[in-house]
Design a protein around this motif. Structure first.
Motif, mmCIF file in Angstrom:
data_model
loop_
_atom_site.group_PDB
_atom_site.id
_atom_site.type_symbol
_atom_site.label_atom_id
_atom_site.label_comp_id
_atom_site.label_asym_id
_atom_site.label_seq_id
_atom_site.Cartn_x
_atom_site.Cartn_y
_atom_site.Cartn_z
ATOM 1 N N THR A 118 0.941 -1.156 0.103
ATOM 2 C CA THR A 118 0.027 -0.029 -0.042
ATOM 3 C C THR A 118 0.911 1.138 0.007
ATOM 4 O O THR A 118 0.243 2.186 -0.333
ATOM 5 C CB THR A 118 -0.816 -0.035 1.379
ATOM 6 O OG1 THR A 118 -0.229 -0.270 2.414
ATOM 7 C CG2 THR A 118 -2.174 -1.046 1.227
ATOM 8 N N ILE A 119 2.166 1.277 0.340
ATOM 9 C CA ILE A 119 2.979 2.245 0.492
ATOM 10 C C ILE A 119 3.259 2.915 -0.716
ATOM 11 O O ILE A 119 3.343 4.234 -0.820
ATOM 12 C CB ILE A 119 4.277 1.953 1.309
ATOM 13 C CG1 ILE A 119 4.841 3.394 1.780
ATOM 14 C CG2 ILE A 119 5.088 1.299 0.584
ATOM 15 C CD1 ILE A 119 6.085 3.226 2.741
ATOM 16 N N LEU A 150 -4.735 -1.900 -8.864
ATOM 17 C CA LEU A 150 -4.754 -0.830 -8.020
ATOM 18 C C LEU A 150 -5.788 -0.770 -7.066
ATOM 19 O O LEU A 150 -5.800 -0.368 -5.975
ATOM 20 C CB LEU A 150 -4.421 0.325 -8.430
ATOM 21 C CG LEU A 150 -4.284 1.686 -7.658
ATOM 22 C CD1 LEU A 150 -3.170 1.421 -6.689
ATOM 23 C CD2 LEU A 150 -3.754 3.128 -8.540
ATOM 24 N N TYR A 151 -7.155 -0.937 -7.442
ATOM 25 C CA TYR A 151 -8.405 -0.995 -7.020
ATOM 26 C C TYR A 151 -8.647 -1.977 -5.687
ATOM 27 O O TYR A 151 -8.925 -1.586 -4.843
ATOM 28 C CB TYR A 151 -9.610 -1.108 -7.901
ATOM 29 C CG TYR A 151 -10.998 -1.009 -7.435
ATOM 30 C CD1 TYR A 151 -11.512 0.068 -6.905
ATOM 31 C CD2 TYR A 151 -11.895 -1.883 -7.353
ATOM 32 C CE1 TYR A 151 -12.480 0.331 -6.044
ATOM 33 C CE2 TYR A 151 -13.043 -1.984 -6.807
ATOM 34 C CZ TYR A 151 -13.329 -0.915 -6.112
ATOM 35 O OH TYR A 151 -14.646 -0.967 -5.516
ATOM 36 N N SER A 152 -8.016 -3.130 -5.946
ATOM 37 C CA SER A 152 -8.028 -4.325 -5.149
ATOM 38 C C SER A 152 -7.135 -3.935 -3.928
ATOM 39 O O SER A 152 -7.289 -4.383 -2.957
ATOM 40 C CB SER A 152 -7.816 -5.293 -5.774
ATOM 41 O OG SER A 152 -6.427 -5.593 -6.328
ATOM 42 N N PRO A 155 -9.095 0.358 -2.371
ATOM 43 C CA PRO A 155 -10.552 0.887 -2.936
ATOM 44 C C PRO A 155 -10.744 2.349 -2.619
ATOM 45 O O PRO A 155 -11.729 2.710 -3.520
ATOM 46 C CB PRO A 155 -11.472 -0.100 -2.175
ATOM 47 C CG PRO A 155 -10.745 -1.287 -1.579
ATOM 48 C CD PRO A 155 -9.381 -0.710 -1.215
ATOM 49 N N GLU A 156 -9.824 2.999 -1.877
ATOM 50 C CA GLU A 156 -10.193 4.331 -1.701
ATOM 51 C C GLU A 156 -9.881 5.247 -2.949
ATOM 52 O O GLU A 156 -10.155 6.470 -3.187
ATOM 53 C CB GLU A 156 -9.582 4.967 -0.369
ATOM 54 C CG GLU A 156 -10.069 4.265 0.669
ATOM 55 C CD GLU A 156 -9.531 4.771 2.072
ATOM 56 O OE1 GLU A 156 -8.660 5.581 1.993
ATOM 57 O OE2 GLU A 156 -9.666 4.563 3.169
ATOM 58 N N GLN A 157 -9.189 4.681 -3.876
ATOM 59 C CA GLN A 157 -8.757 5.626 -5.024
ATOM 60 C C GLN A 157 -9.721 5.286 -5.882
ATOM 61 O O GLN A 157 -9.468 5.880 -7.267
ATOM 62 C CB GLN A 157 -7.353 4.725 -5.525
ATOM 63 C CG GLN A 157 -6.194 4.921 -4.404
ATOM 64 C CD GLN A 157 -5.808 5.940 -4.188
ATOM 65 O OE1 GLN A 157 -5.774 6.905 -5.105
ATOM 66 N NE2 GLN A 157 -5.406 6.202 -2.959
ATOM 67 N N GLU A 186 -14.825 -4.025 -13.409
ATOM 68 C CA GLU A 186 -14.316 -4.526 -12.226
ATOM 69 C C GLU A 186 -14.384 -3.392 -11.087
ATOM 70 O O GLU A 186 -14.674 -3.443 -9.772
ATOM 71 C CB GLU A 186 -12.886 -4.680 -12.209
ATOM 72 C CG GLU A 186 -12.516 -5.913 -12.907
ATOM 73 C CD GLU A 186 -12.551 -7.148 -12.046
ATOM 74 O OE1 GLU A 186 -12.511 -6.946 -10.860
ATOM 75 O OE2 GLU A 186 -13.019 -8.132 -12.728
ATOM 76 N N VAL A 187 -14.295 -2.034 -11.484
ATOM 77 C CA VAL A 187 -14.145 -1.077 -10.465
ATOM 78 C C VAL A 187 -15.668 -0.101 -10.427
ATOM 79 O O VAL A 187 -15.954 -0.002 -9.331
ATOM 80 C CB VAL A 187 -13.078 -0.001 -11.045
ATOM 81 C CG1 VAL A 187 -12.961 1.422 -10.237
ATOM 82 C CG2 VAL A 187 -11.669 -0.407 -11.105
#
Length: 1008
Positions: A118-119, A150-152, A155-157, A186-187
């Motif tokens: 996540t970093i 990236l979404y998985s 999810p805040e993105q 997916e998103v």
């Protein structure tokens, strides 16, 4: 010993890896490349190479492109496992995102998105945004693939990722379309508003997207259409007269029609998933009258692997419940083969049962009779159940089925008998009074049948209809009481029920037997049986303690029971989207999105309108100069299938003037009479005399011109060639190999009188001259043959076709297609003809004359005409012999949809000036090394498209003109050459779609 071997092998592997590490640390790129090839080969064989990660990751900054590519292949595989080491090299990956090579940029992004930490989310987000604006469509495609990763991870993105998805959805490249729609699914599948502006573009791009992308887009558009359009079958549903009167008549939305029209050609896809996706789209969205087109495509898939058959049959079984009619013509395709796996056999049985009706039931039952003899026991049981369902659904054959099942009761196979008993029991419930003989016959079977379910069914029947067999029923109970303790639980329960029913109807004979059975049940090991015995004793044997229920015992036990309805297990499966995993499992799978219900009122269609600003827009690398709304134009343009054809590398021999001259002389004798006849019909005698003097002078000039070097003369000789045959009506066989393309008559009368050669004498003179340009227009190798029917598929008959580029004399608006039949079999083929022609609207076909006999080993040629209506849509038909029918289709390359048209340089420029803006498509290219002289350019262009050369004063330009065969729309092509092989291709065409496709084909010809 074993331990020693392990130690030795471990040491060897370490040593081998040490060797690879040394190679990776070397300064020589060749050693590094060899090491990387060996490492990637290890990974491909499934061996673990993770311990080499530190040695490999150091080489990510290597300047050698080949090494770099393989390093990224390795990193994509191990980045998730070695997160910490991958993080150390993150700056190198970021540098890779700026690499000039698109493959490196894409690989760097792929590795970056594989690091699940996540970093680095902000770094990934930035990389995806940059890649989404990359010049390379391959990199943009990789960015779309990175979005769900990236979404998985975070999810805040979501909001930022939706912005990127919105940007990528506007991309006009087919390479990106499938990937971004997958990211959308997916998103943010609920953000249907993102699709509105891109809907028409996705529909039109669909045909060119890769197969994986086609499946994703079709499934998404199915759900989109269910929310945006009205149900085309709304009038099918029963409604009150008042509501029907209020409702306006249904008119299909043009966008709904666009989707159906653009997905239909994909039914011919070689990919089963694509065909299945289109089939489910048509099933869920198309009007009832149009759904039938999917049946043939699905039946074709039944020739595929058993896994594909299983999925297709699951969907066909669901479809046959609501739309039985569309599969009825293909009934025999669902007949079962002995080699089919059991699950395929059972599904085919299901389909056959669903398709059964009064007209075909006798055929189906005869088929079922053979299935019962199979060695596959599960299949036999399913067949007997299928017979029972047919009997339930079709009253006319109920007695026949029942008698057939009764005959099976004497079968040696116990399983067959048991299954028959169960099915007969269900059928007898419909009319028990008529079939007391069958009940008596079944009562006798209790001594022989040992299958618990069958014994239980017989006992239930005797108990339920004991009044029809009053003498036999008590005796059956006596026999059952003897064996009670040895019976299975399901049989014991039915013995108790039989005893209770006989006690209530015939207590004199059965009172003691009933008490004996109840006492045995009282001490049974199974608590269900003990409870049932206790309950029944209290109910039927009245005592002081028994309650009010005992008065109603007879009504409870002997109440009329409704006959069971034998339904298909696929009856309610269509609430799942067909082709989905949820439909296959008949249970909602993770990630499944429900198919929305049709809206009551149509949403606003204007949300899909796209405003096009007046500016220069790039579509791929092709430039359109817009003067109006592109999509509005495309709505009215026939959307064509791209011609996926490859142009042959035609042999050019500039020094073969004498050969072409002699070829022309040979062709003269065959075409002479036709040419002179047509000339005499179309011209007056006075005009001939006047023209003759002019042509003689012109001939002398031409002969002088021919003496000059070829390079000077070929600018003029090309149009001379098309000029020579402008009015020829000769058949393809009249010239060597049917090689010389002949210009067709112009529709414009003003050009007809002034530009056509009017004297057949001059034609003959010109033909005998050494007209080398005829090779330039279309060498014999340029007439590419296409396979229509392979000799294996055709059982010995093979058919090839080519577009002869001759005028089709019965109808000038048709393209002449020359067909070559070869009988490779040992027997004669008779009555070769066409049937069942299926065409898109507006298209027409003139069939070739029937070939009555084609002896073994012989060949035959025939000519047919097809009016393709200026589109590359395929003409589908059946090619029939006296024994077989073969489904075939002819699809034209766009270059064959036009005829040569002669014009002067000034007329060319004038017409070109009127076809600007959206009618002009320009493309910059680099010519192939072999294609940098004027002669070869002319040859390549005229091979790709049936155009004539236009005279030009400049050495740096080649111009060509033609008209489309059907609508006579003008097509102008200019190839302007520059230094070092650079060139510019310009196509001006009234029909934008044809222009776009022609650009692709000519580009392919000039650059390969």
């Amino acid at each position: 010993g074993e331990t020693g071997q392990c130690v030795i092998s471990g040491c060897l592997s370490v040593r081998r890896h040490d060797d690879l590490k040394e190679m990776l640390d070397s300064n020589k790129d060749s050693l590094k490349l060899e090491a990387m090839k060996r490492i990637v080969a290890m990974i491909a064989r499934g061996k673990n190479a993770s311990d080499l990660f530190p040695a490999v990751v150091k080489n990510v900054a290597c300047k050698n492109i080949e090494v770099k590519k393989l390093v990224y292949v390795y990193l994509v595989r191990y980045a998730e496992e070695q997160q910490d080491l991958a993080l150390l090299s993150i700056s190198t990956f970021q540098r890779g995102l700026k690499d000039p090579n698109q493959l490196i940029r894409a690989s760097a992004l792929r590795v970056l998105s594989s690091i699940r930490v996540t970093i680095i989310v902000p770094i990934m987000m930035l990389a995806i945004k940059e890649a989404a604006s990359d010049m390379s469509p391959y990199v943009r495609k990789t960015a779309a693939h990175a979005i769900p990763k990236l979404y998985s991870l975070d999810p805040e993105q979501k909001d930022q990722l939706i912005e990127v998805i919105e940007k990528l959805l506007a991309d006009k490249t087919t390479l990106v379309a499938g990937s971004v729609v997958m990211a959308f699914e997916e998103v943010c599948p609920e953000r249907i508003d993102l699709i509105h502006k891109n809907y028409r573009k996705l529909c039109n791009l669909l045909i060119d997207v890769e197969e994986w992308g086609q499946v994703v887009i079709i499934n998404m558009l199915t759900r989109y259409a269910r929310t945006q359009f009205l149900n085309p079958n709304i009038n099918e549903k029963k409604a009150e007269a008042v509501t029907m009167a209020k409702r306006k008549p249904y008119v299909m939305d043009p966008d709904h029609r666009l989707l159906l029209r653009n997905t239909k050609p994909l039914l011919q896809s070689r990919n089963a998933a694509v065909v299945m996706a289109v089939a489910q789209l048509y099933f869920h969205l198309a009007p009832k009258a149009e759904i039938g087109v999917i049946a043939k495509a699905l039946v074709r898939l039944l020739r595929s692997h058993s896994e594909v058959q299983y999925v297709v049959l699951q969907n066909v079984a669901t479809m046959t419940i609501k739309r039985r009619g569309m599969f009825e013509p293909y009934l025999k395709s669902f007949y079962i083969r002995s080699t089919d796996p059991t699950q395929i056999k059972i599904l085919k049985l299901e389909v056959l049962t669903n398709l059964a009706n009064e007209t075909n039931i006798s055929t189906i039952l005869r088929e079922f009779q053979t299935y019962i003899k199979s060695m596959d026991k599960d299949f036999v049981a399913a067949t007997i159940q299928a017979i029972g369902r047919c009997a339930t659904n079709i009253g006319e054959v109920r007695d026949t089925c029942l008698n057939g099942l009764v005959q099976l009761l004497s079968n040696r196979d116990e399983l067959v008998v048991a299954e028959s008993v169960v099915v007969i029991k269900k059928l007898l419930q419909m009319q028990p009074e008529k079939h007391s003989d069958i009940i008596k016959h079944m009562a006798k079977l209790t001594d022989n049948i040992q299958v618990p379910m069958a014994r239980a069914s017989i006992l239930w029947l005797i108990g339920e209809y004991c009044e029809h067999v009053p003498k036999i029923a008590p005796d059956v109970l006596r026999k059952m009481a003897k064996s009670f303790t040895n019976e299975e639980d399901i049989v014991k329960l039915q013995i108790i029920n039989l005893a209770a029913k006989l006690y209530l109807t015939n207590s004199k004979q059965t009172k003691l037997l009933t008490q004996y059975v109840l006492n045995l049940a009282k001490y049974d090991q199974n608590y269900d049986i003990r409870d049932r015995a206790r309950f029944i004793r209290q109910l039927i044997v009245p005592t002081e303690k028994s309650g009010a229920l005992s008065k109603y015992a007879k009504k409870l036990f002997l109440a009329l029971k409704p006959a069971p309805v034998l339904e298909s297990p696929f009856k309610d499966r269509d609430h799942f989207q067909l082709g989905s995993l949820s439909h296959l499992l008949n249970a909602k799978a993770g990630g499944y999105q429900e198919l929305p219900d049709w809206p009551e009122a149509a949403p606003d269609p204007s949300v899909r309108n796209v405003e096009v600003k007046e500016s220069v827009r790039a579509v791929g690398t092709v430039t359109y100069r817009d003067t109006g709304a592109l999509w509005e134009t495309l709505n009215f343009v026939e959307v064509c299938i791209p011609a996926h054809c490859y142009l042959p590398s035609s042999e050019s021999d500039s020094g073969s003037g004498s050969e072409s001259g002699s070829g022309s002389e040979d062709s003269r004798s065959g075409s002479e009479s036709d040419e002179s006849k047509e000339a005499s019909e179309s011209e007056e005698e006075e005009e001939e005399e006047e023209e003759d003097l002019k042509k003689k002078k012109k001939k002398k000039n031409e002969e002088k011109q021919l003496k000059k070097p070829v390079q000077e003369s070929e600018r003029y000789c090309c149009f001379l060639g098309s000029f020579l045959f402008m009015s020829s009506g000769s058949s393809p066989g009249d010239r060597p190999g049917g090689a010389v393309p002949v210009g067709c008559r112009s529709h414009a009368s003003r050009t007809l009188s002034s530009r056509r050669l009017k004297n057949s004498k001059l034609k003959r003179r010109c033909l005998t001259g050494r007209v080398c340009s005829l090779q330039t227009i279309a060498p014999s190798s340029a007439l590419k043959s296409y396979e229509l029917l392979h000799r294996i598929t055709g059982e010995g008959l093979s058919v090839e076709y080519c577009f002869s580029r001759q005028p089709f004399s019965p109808d000038a608006n048709m393209v002449a297609v020359q067909m070559h039949f070869t009988n490779n079999s040992t027997s004669d083929t008779k009555s070769l003809h066409m049937e069942d022609v299926k065409l898109q609207s507006g298209m027409r076909v003139k069939e070739f004359p029937e070939i009555e006999l084609l002896p073994a080993g012989e060949t035959a040629t025939a000519v047919m005409g097809i009016d393709f209506c200026d589109s590359t849509q395929a003409a589908n038909f059946q090619l029939c012999t006296h024994t077989r029918k073969f489904f075939v289709s002819i699809q034209p390359p766009v270059g064959e949809l036009m005829r040569p048209f002669f014009m002067t340089e000034n007329e060319f420029k004038k017409e070109q000036g009127q076809l600007m803006g959206m009618n002009e498509i320009t493309e910059k290219l680099t010519l192939d090394v072999k294609c940098r002289n004027e002669h070869t350019i002319v040859q390549k262009v005229t091979t790709a498209a049936n155009l004539s050369r236009v005279p030009c004063g400049s050495d740096k330009e080649c111009r060509f003109a033609g008209r489309t065969v059907t609508s006579s729309s003008l097509v102008l092509v200019t190839v302007a050459t520059k230094d070092e092989g650079a060139a510019q291709l310009t196509v001006n065409c009234e029909k934008m779609v044809i222009g776009t496709m022609l650009v692709k084909d000519i580009l392919l010809a000039l650059t390969q």
